[in-house]
Motif scaffolding. Structure first.
Motif, PDB file in Angstrom:
ATOM      1  N   LEU A  79       0.810  -1.225   0.000  1.00 29.49           N
ATOM      2  CA  LEU A  79       0.000   0.000   0.000  1.00 29.49           C
ATOM      3  C   LEU A  79       0.841   1.272   0.000  1.00 29.49           C
ATOM      4  O   LEU A  79       0.406   2.303  -0.524  1.00 29.49           O
ATOM      5  CB  LEU A  79      -0.923   0.006   1.224  1.00 29.49           C
ATOM      6  CG  LEU A  79      -2.073  -1.004   1.213  1.00 29.49           C
ATOM      7  CD1 LEU A  79      -2.819  -0.972   2.538  1.00 29.49           C
ATOM      8  CD2 LEU A  79      -3.026  -0.733   0.064  1.00 29.49           C
ATOM      9  N   GLN A  80       2.026   1.205   0.635  1.00 33.25           N
ATOM     10  CA  GLN A  80       2.910   2.364   0.754  1.00 33.25           C
ATOM     11  C   GLN A  80       2.149   3.621   1.204  1.00 33.25           C
ATOM     12  O   GLN A  80       2.161   4.664   0.526  1.00 33.25           O
ATOM     13  CB  GLN A  80       3.627   2.618  -0.579  1.00 33.25           C
ATOM     14  CG  GLN A  80       4.483   1.460  -1.044  1.00 33.25           C
ATOM     15  CD  GLN A  80       5.158   1.705  -2.386  1.00 33.25           C
ATOM     16  OE1 GLN A  80       5.272   2.847  -2.841  1.00 33.25           O
ATOM     17  NE2 GLN A  80       5.609   0.638  -3.023  1.00 33.25           N
ATOM     18  N   PRO A  81       1.474   3.546   2.341  1.00 36.37           N
ATOM     19  CA  PRO A  81       0.668   4.690   2.787  1.00 36.37           C
ATOM     20  C   PRO A  81       1.531   5.848   3.286  1.00 36.37           C
ATOM     21  O   PRO A  81       2.649   5.649   3.763  1.00 36.37           O
ATOM     22  CB  PRO A  81      -0.157   4.087   3.931  1.00 36.37           C
ATOM     23  CG  PRO A  81       0.700   2.982   4.469  1.00 36.37           C
ATOM     24  CD  PRO A  81       1.427   2.418   3.280  1.00 36.37           C
ATOM     25  N   GLU A  82       0.999   7.039   3.185  1.00 33.32           N
ATOM     26  CA  GLU A  82       1.661   8.210   3.751  1.00 33.32           C
ATOM     27  C   GLU A  82       1.439   8.222   5.261  1.00 33.32           C
ATOM     28  O   GLU A  82       0.643   7.449   5.797  1.00 33.32           O
ATOM     29  CB  GLU A  82       1.108   9.487   3.114  1.00 33.32           C
ATOM     30  CG  GLU A  82       1.370   9.591   1.618  1.00 33.32           C
ATOM     31  CD  GLU A  82       0.788  10.862   1.032  1.00 33.32           C
ATOM     32  OE1 GLU A  82       0.121  11.611   1.781  1.00 33.32           O
ATOM     33  OE2 GLU A  82       0.991  11.100  -0.173  1.00 33.32           O
ATOM     34  N   ALA A  83       2.138   9.097   5.963  1.00 33.96           N
ATOM     35  CA  ALA A  83       1.985   9.194   7.424  1.00 33.96           C
ATOM     36  C   ALA A  83       0.547   9.557   7.781  1.00 33.96           C
ATOM     37  O   ALA A  83      -0.088  10.397   7.141  1.00 33.96           O
ATOM     38  CB  ALA A  83       2.950  10.244   7.966  1.00 33.96           C
ATOM     39  N   ASP A  84       0.019   8.862   8.794  1.00 32.40           N
ATOM     40  CA  ASP A  84      -1.348   9.101   9.296  1.00 32.40           C
ATOM     41  C   ASP A  84      -2.416   8.879   8.224  1.00 32.40           C
ATOM     42  O   ASP A  84      -3.487   9.488   8.263  1.00 32.40           O
ATOM     43  CB  ASP A  84      -1.490  10.518   9.876  1.00 32.40           C
ATOM     44  CG  ASP A  84      -0.603  10.727  11.091  1.00 32.40           C
ATOM     45  OD1 ASP A  84      -0.515   9.787  11.912  1.00 32.40           O
ATOM     46  OD2 ASP A  84       0.005  11.799  11.214  1.00 32.40           O
ATOM     47  N   ALA A  85      -2.154   8.009   7.282  1.00 30.72           N
ATOM     48  CA  ALA A  85      -3.127   7.714   6.229  1.00 30.72           C
ATOM     49  C   ALA A  85      -4.268   6.873   6.780  1.00 30.72           C
ATOM     50  O   ALA A  85      -4.103   6.096   7.734  1.00 30.72           O
ATOM     51  CB  ALA A  85      -2.441   6.974   5.085  1.00 30.72           C
ATOM     52  N   TRP A  86      -5.441   7.040   6.175  1.00 32.50           N
ATOM     53  CA  TRP A  86      -6.613   6.235   6.502  1.00 32.50           C
ATOM     54  C   TRP A  86      -6.929   5.343   5.295  1.00 32.50           C
ATOM     55  O   TRP A  86      -6.655   5.706   4.152  1.00 32.50           O
ATOM     56  CB  TRP A  86      -7.817   7.117   6.817  1.00 32.50           C
ATOM     57  CG  TRP A  86      -7.670   7.857   8.134  1.00 32.50           C
ATOM     58  CD1 TRP A  86      -6.798   8.863   8.403  1.00 32.50           C
ATOM     59  CD2 TRP A  86      -8.413   7.620   9.309  1.00 32.50           C
ATOM     60  NE1 TRP A  86      -6.940   9.280   9.697  1.00 32.50           N
ATOM     61  CE2 TRP A  86      -7.930   8.533  10.291  1.00 32.50           C
ATOM     62  CE3 TRP A  86      -9.441   6.746   9.654  1.00 32.50           C
ATOM     63  CZ2 TRP A  86      -8.437   8.580  11.580  1.00 32.50           C
ATOM     64  CZ3 TRP A  86      -9.953   6.796  10.941  1.00 32.50           C
ATOM     65  CH2 TRP A  86      -9.457   7.693  11.894  1.00 32.50           C
ATOM     66  N   ALA A  87      -7.516   4.192   5.569  1.00 29.86           N
ATOM     67  CA  ALA A  87      -7.849   3.255   4.502  1.00 29.86           C
ATOM     68  C   ALA A  87      -9.290   2.797   4.624  1.00 29.86           C
ATOM     69  O   ALA A  87      -9.885   2.830   5.707  1.00 29.86           O
ATOM     70  CB  ALA A  87      -6.920   2.049   4.535  1.00 29.86           C
ATOM     71  N   VAL A  88      -9.840   2.380   3.492  1.00 33.66           N
ATOM     72  CA  VAL A  88     -11.201   1.849   3.444  1.00 33.66           C
ATOM     73  C   VAL A  88     -11.126   0.324   3.433  1.00 33.66           C
ATOM     74  O   VAL A  88     -10.372  -0.267   2.654  1.00 33.66           O
ATOM     75  CB  VAL A  88     -11.938   2.355   2.186  1.00 33.66           C
ATOM     76  CG1 VAL A  88     -13.329   1.730   2.093  1.00 33.66           C
ATOM     77  CG2 VAL A  88     -12.015   3.873   2.191  1.00 33.66           C
ATOM     78  N   PHE A  89     -11.917  -0.313   4.287  1.00 31.30           N
ATOM     79  CA  PHE A  89     -11.917  -1.770   4.437  1.00 31.30           C
ATOM     80  C   PHE A  89     -13.251  -2.336   3.977  1.00 31.30           C
ATOM     81  O   PHE A  89     -14.313  -1.797   4.286  1.00 31.30           O
ATOM     82  CB  PHE A  89     -11.669  -2.155   5.895  1.00 31.30           C
ATOM     83  CG  PHE A  89     -10.310  -1.756   6.400  1.00 31.30           C
ATOM     84  CD1 PHE A  89      -9.283  -2.677   6.459  1.00 31.30           C
ATOM     85  CD2 PHE A  89     -10.058  -0.446   6.794  1.00 31.30           C
ATOM     86  CE1 PHE A  89      -8.026  -2.317   6.915  1.00 31.30           C
ATOM     87  CE2 PHE A  89      -8.801  -0.070   7.251  1.00 31.30           C
ATOM     88  CZ  PHE A  89      -7.787  -1.010   7.309  1.00 31.30           C
TER      89      PHE A  89
END
Length: 504
Positions: A79-89
């Protein structure tokens, strides 16, 4: 955003789950409740423009908040998320290959499209480890016929990258494995490249063995090259030895290997598909397969070797590969060292033409290099052996090997672990046989391959005579605890070497 039931903030769990993406959630989090997720459920995660399907592990204490999801290293890298990223599950769509998987489990033959669906879902992580284990089991033994083997090979090849080296032959070799210390590849690559041929070698890391070729090579030079870097090295030096996992030539196979090796299933069909899909993807045109045959090797009898060889040749013909098979002695280890650094030391000793270099490793590497040179286009039949020996003994192979190391990022001299102790013979006699698998396990318990300097130094061979109290082999470990652990196993398996007591 935090009030939306199917969104959670992402954090890096710092847990290595190898290639399997895993997500960690608190049992009281909103996503678990609203989506009805249970332990080991498959969960679709979307963050920005990236997505991954991960396996759920549920946290029962307070190490994770109810609004947080932890990602394993594999999931985080996907996913390589940015800092404090949110994701949909959400729940993932059912895998397209589910009908084909069920059909194979119940013994039906699959066609190439079925395998293509299965391999695409495998590479995209849409099948759980349980489903993949079911597929591997359903294909084990003789449950893949020749046409299915060809279909599986073509499917693996279709979903990965392929390298085009332009005109001219591209040589390669592969050993089916099962023999400790059989580290001929760096020597063969050096000889063949010194002869002016292209030999771009992608190799694997160990999963259940004490060392893979990539582990041994990494002791001496970087192996984690990407495709562009690999191409640069080959164009500059004619050959390379890199870790195949970084170039994604057959990504579905990399996933299946993770499932197959712990199960320890023998399957000619899966082995052939694994090897030849990667050779074809790497742009190879002429391939040599080394099949060690012995009672504790992977291939244990001449009959099994016949079956495997026939399947390899037929599948190679279908793919347009020129392939040759060389059967070798699989009764005992090759070289002195078992473990990355110890095997690297042997490789360098052979390349440097040291008088005390392991003769069996030298001769086997020359046999393989000769056989590969002999199948190259325009080669004079039978000339490969003299050419290989000349290139090795003149220092040309060593010079080429060091040049490849420098091109890959620089050469490093291997070192051996500091804590060492011998395992002594209980009684004297002559060596009748060797259990390759249990000897390899001693090296693993000593820390190999995670500790690259650990392993076993073994100079004893079938037919040698030994006295009671003399060393059978030496164990090398990075810590005293690992050394004792390996020595304890060796003491409980005193018959790793079968010693026939001499008559009085």
């Amino acid at each position: 955003m935090s009030g939306t039931p199917n969104r959670l903030r992402l954090v890096r769990a710092g847990i290595d789950t190898y290639q399997q993406p895993v997500v960690y959630m608190h049992r009281n989090c909103s996503v678990c409740r609203s989506e009805g997720f249970n332990v080991l459920a498959r969960v679709h995660i979307q963050c920005g423009g990236r997505e991954v399907v991960a396996t759920l592990n549920v946290i029962t204490d307070d190490r994770l908040g109810a609004d947080v999801a932890g990602l394993s290293e594999a999931a985080w890298n996907a996913l390589q998320p940015e800092a404090d990223a949110w994701a949909v599950f959400s729940h993932p769509e059912p895998p397209q290959s589910a009908p084909a998987l069920r059909a194979k489990v119940f013994g039906r033959r699959l066609n190439e499209q079925n395998f293509l669906d299965l391999m695409r879902d495998t590479a995209d992580n849409r099948l759980s480890d349980i489903e993949l284990a079911a597929f591997v089991t359903a294909c084990a033994g003789e449950r893949l016929d020749l046409q299915e083997t060809i279909g599986l090979t073509r499917a693996m090849l279709a979903i990965g990258q392929r390298i085009n080296w332009g005109g001219g032959p591209v040589l390669d070799k592969h050993c089916v494995g099962g023999l400790p210390g059989n580290r001929t590849t760096p020597i063969v690559v050096a000889i063949v490249a010194a002869a002016g041929h292209r030999i771009p070698k992608t190799s694997s890391r160990a999963i259940t063995s004490p060392a893979g070729t990539a582990d041994t090579m990494e002791v001496m030079a970087p192996v984690g090259l990407d495709l562009a870097s690999m191409r640069r090295v080959v164009e500059q030096e004619g050959g390379c030895i890199v870790w195949g996992g970084n170039v994604r030539l057959s990504p579905a196979d990399d996933v299946l290997i993770r499932i197959e090796r712990p199960l320890d299933f023998d399957s000619d069909g899966q082995l052939v598909a694994s090897v030849l899909s990667k050779k074809a993807a790497a742009g190879s045109s002429h391939v040599l397969i080394d099949i060690p045959v012995g009672p504790t090797a992977k291939v244990r009898s001449a009959k099994s070797a016949d079956s495997l060889e026939a399947r390899l040749l037929a599948t190679a013909r279908d793919l347009g590969l020129t392939l040759s098979v060389l059967r070798t002695d699989g009764r005992q280890p090759v070289g002195y060292g078992i473990g990355p650094a110890l095997e690297a030391r042997d490789v360098l000793s052979v390349l440097r033409v040291n008088p005390d270099a392991p003769r069996d490793l030298r001769e086997r590497a020359l046999d393989l290099a000769a056989a590969l040179l002999d199948i190259a286009p325009d080669a004079e039949p039978g000339s490969g052996r003299n050419l290989a020996r000349t290139l090795l003994d003149s220092g040309a192979a060593l010079k080429k090997f060091l040049a490849i190391c420098e091109a890959q990022g620089g050469f490093t001299e291997p070192t051996v672990a500091p804590h060492r102790a011998p395992v002594l013979a209980i009684h004297g006699g002559h060596v009748r046989d060797v259990d390759n698998r249990r000897l390899a396990k001693v090296a693993k318990l000593a820390g190999a391959p995670i500790s690259a300097t650990a392993g076993v130094d073994c100079r004893l061979r079938i037919g040698h005579t030994i006295r009671a109290g003399e060393p059978l082999f030496q164990v090398c470990a990075q810590t005293p605890g690992e050394l004792e652990y390996a020595l304890d196993y060796a003491a409980k398996n005193a018959d790793i070497f079968g010693i026939a007591e001499d008559a009085p």
